[in-house]
Write an enzyme that holds these catalytic residues in place. Structure first.
Site, mmCIF file in Angstrom:
data_model
loop_
_atom_site.group_PDB
_atom_site.id
_atom_site.type_symbol
_atom_site.label_atom_id
_atom_site.label_comp_id
_atom_site.label_asym_id
_atom_site.label_seq_id
_atom_site.Cartn_x
_atom_site.Cartn_y
_atom_site.Cartn_z
ATOM 1 C CG ASP A 188 -1.947 1.120 1.179
ATOM 2 O OD1 ASP A 188 -1.754 2.085 0.420
ATOM 3 O OD2 ASP A 188 -2.949 1.024 1.909
ATOM 4 C CG HIS A 193 -0.499 5.956 4.725
ATOM 5 N ND1 HIS A 193 -1.430 6.277 5.676
ATOM 6 C CD2 HIS A 193 -1.206 5.475 3.657
ATOM 7 C CE1 HIS A 193 -2.645 5.987 5.226
ATOM 8 N NE2 HIS A 193 -2.541 5.499 4.019
ATOM 9 C CB ILE A 208 -2.503 9.373 9.097
ATOM 10 C CG1 ILE A 208 -2.967 9.014 7.672
ATOM 11 C CG2 ILE A 208 -2.800 10.825 9.421
ATOM 12 C CD1 ILE A 208 -4.463 9.173 7.447
ATOM 13 N N GLY A 211 -5.069 2.948 7.605
ATOM 14 C CA GLY A 211 -6.217 2.415 8.310
ATOM 15 C C GLY A 211 -6.134 0.912 8.474
#
Length: 284
Positions: A188, A193, A208, A211
């Site tokens: 990913d 990120h 961040i 998820g």
């Protein structure tokens, strides 16, 4: 702008992936297992003679990449966030062999101008040699910049109700400051990120945590507290992402036992903010 019919029929590529024990170890480590080298219960998830895949690993298997970034999707990819995730585990995840991932868009909801859109998708992960299903994944993507394209306003998937009262079990698991950099090696590569400039453009003060990395941390908590690390007892988990986690924060999973499983949510200890809500777990 989103073209609803085009997106509903979008040719997401089928992915064939050769799985090695090293891939399993990387995933397990990238969601935080192995931080305590003296915890023998976690050893099968980090040590090749006993290698075992965490039940949440199908989220990175047969993954077609960040296909929503393609210009022909019509999606403002910078403003995309993961809204909900479900995992149904049909059998324990193998640690080697070839798997196939087949993904499709199953629905789109237009929440209106300035309110974004919901994109529902699923992925079936199968054993390439036998055709046997390993897992079924259902996802909701919140496209924050794409409402008002003239689509339908429903149906919207209803969330599981939140539990009442104090949790029966709590489990604190720390994330590492560099954990998002590790997790992206599972495939990913969304720059949100890792790239501070992209994070700022998306409205966050810094990169961040994925998820789905948070999903893996919560899966670890459920596996530890409800299944005593026995993957054969793990059946299904569903949750809603409520707020982002920043790498380095501690995720506290709160659990309420129910017949056949449990309800759960998770919060970041340092900010006392709920990051996962409306969670349900079911035993196999």
């Amino acid at each position: 702008m989103i073209n609803e019919q085009h997106l509903l029929n979008y040719p997401i590529p089928e992915i064939r992936q050769v799985l090695r024990w090293q891939d399993v170890a990387l995933y397990n480590l990238s969601v935080g297992l192995g931080q305590d080298p003296m915890d023998k219960a976690q050893l099968p998830y980090t040590y090749e003679p006993q290698m075992t895949a965490l039940p949440s690993m199908p989220v990175v298997l047969g993954y077609p990449g960040f296909w929503l970034k393609a210009p022909d999707t019509g999606v403002d990819w910078v403003k995309v966030v993961h809204g909900e995730q479900s995992l149904i585990l049909h059998r324990p995840v193998p640690v080697s062999g070839e798997i196939i991932g087949r993904s499709s868009v199953t629905g789109i909801v237009d929440r209106g101008p300035g309110k974004g859109a919901l994109i529902y998708s699923d992925r079936v992960v199968v054993d390439a040699a036998t055709g046997e299903k390993i897992a079924t994944l259902e996802s909701t993507t919140f496209a924050r910049g794409d409402g008002g394209f003239g689509g339908k306003s429903g149906p919207v998937k209803p969330p599981h109700p939140e539990p009442a009262g104090a949790p029966e079990i709590t489990c604190d698991l720390a994330t590492r400051p560099e954990q998002a950099a590790y997790y992206r090696l599972n495939g990913d590569f969304n720059p949100l990120h890792i790239d501070p400039d992209v994070a700022t453009k998306a409205g966050f003060p810094r990169p961040i945590l994925h998820g789905l990395c948070t999903f893996g941390v919560v899966c670890h908590a459920l596996l530890r507290e409800l299944c005593a690390y026995d993957v054969t007892r793990f059946g299904r988990m569903d949750l809603r992402f409520s707020s982002p986690v920043f790498p380095g924060e501690t995720i506290r999973t709160e659990i309420w036992r129910e017949e056949g499983g449990a309800a759960f949510r998770a919060r970041v200890v340092e900010r006392d903010i709920v990051v996962v809500s409306n969670g349900r777990f079911r035993f196999a």
